[in-house]
Design a protein around this motif. Structure first.
Motif, short mmCIF file in Angstrom:
data_model
loop_
_atom_site.label_atom_id
_atom_site.label_comp_id
_atom_site.label_asym_id
_atom_site.label_seq_id
_atom_site.Cartn_x
_atom_site.Cartn_y
_atom_site.Cartn_z
N ALA A 50 0.70 -1.24 0.12
CA ALA A 50 0.12 -0.04 0.00
C ALA A 50 0.80 1.27 -0.04
CB ALA A 50 -1.17 -0.13 1.18
N SER B 75 -4.25 -3.81 7.48
CA SER B 75 -2.69 -3.53 7.11
C SER B 75 -1.92 -3.81 8.31
CB SER B 75 -2.89 -2.08 6.92
OG SER B 75 -3.11 -1.14 7.82
N VAL C 139 -1.41 -4.46 2.60
CA VAL C 139 -2.49 -4.89 3.20
C VAL C 139 -2.99 -6.24 2.59
CG1 VAL C 139 -4.88 -4.46 2.26
CG2 VAL C 139 -3.09 -2.53 2.78
N PRO D 271 -9.62 -6.13 1.11
CA PRO D 271 -8.84 -6.17 2.18
C PRO D 271 -9.56 -7.01 3.29
CG PRO D 271 -9.07 -3.81 1.57
CD PRO D 271 -9.93 -4.58 0.59
#
Length: 152
Positions: A40, A70, A98, A106
């Motif tokens: 990310a 994350s 992530v 996610p």
């Protein structure tokens, strides 16, 4: 590292190191989250000393902090001169990875268990970096909003 990884000065391209850092961070995140991951962001990539042709390079990665989906992964890069045995700390980086589910969305990852003062320090510093990133993003948004600019 070989000649194909180097520039005309005989140093390994920074982009080559960055790619390998990203792979090492991804492996640590996959191991922790037991899922596929994407990068990310890169919070910091510090180049301390060059990596030379012929150096043996080691990438040490570990998850420093976990949020919902994350993770911050720290990567330390060391280069060893195989003829002399000299080991140099060449790079450090912090990446946000992530975790993704089978549909590419996610997904939650397990919490991080800190078992030592060093683990606690790493997590504390990762939390500080995250707060700084979020504060910077909010400051940029506020500045653009005040000037009537779109934040994209």
């Amino acid at each position: 590292m070989g000649v194909g990884d180097a520039n005309a000065a005989g140093f390994i391209h920074g982009g080559t190191i960055m790619k390998l850092v990203d792979e090492a961070a991804g492996l640590a995140a996959i191991r922790h989250g037991h899922s596929r991951v994407v990068t990310a962001g890169v919070d910091r990539m510090t180049f301390l000393v060059p990596v030379n042709i012929g150096d043996l390079v080691t990438f040490r990665s570990r998850v420093n902090a976990v949020w919902r989906s994350s993770m911050e992964v720290g990567v330390r890069v060391e280069a060893e001169n195989p003829r002399t045995g000299e080991i140099r700390h060449t790079n450090s980086a912090y990446l946000t990875m992530v975790a993704l589910d089978a549909d590419g969305r996610p997904t939650a990852v397990p919490p991080l268990e800190t078992t030592s003062p060093d683990d606690e320090r790493r997590e504390r510093e990762a939390q500080l970096r995250r707060r700084n990133r979020l504060a910077e993003r909010e400051a940029v948004r506020a500045d653009r909003a005040a000037k009537g600019e779109d934040y994209g």
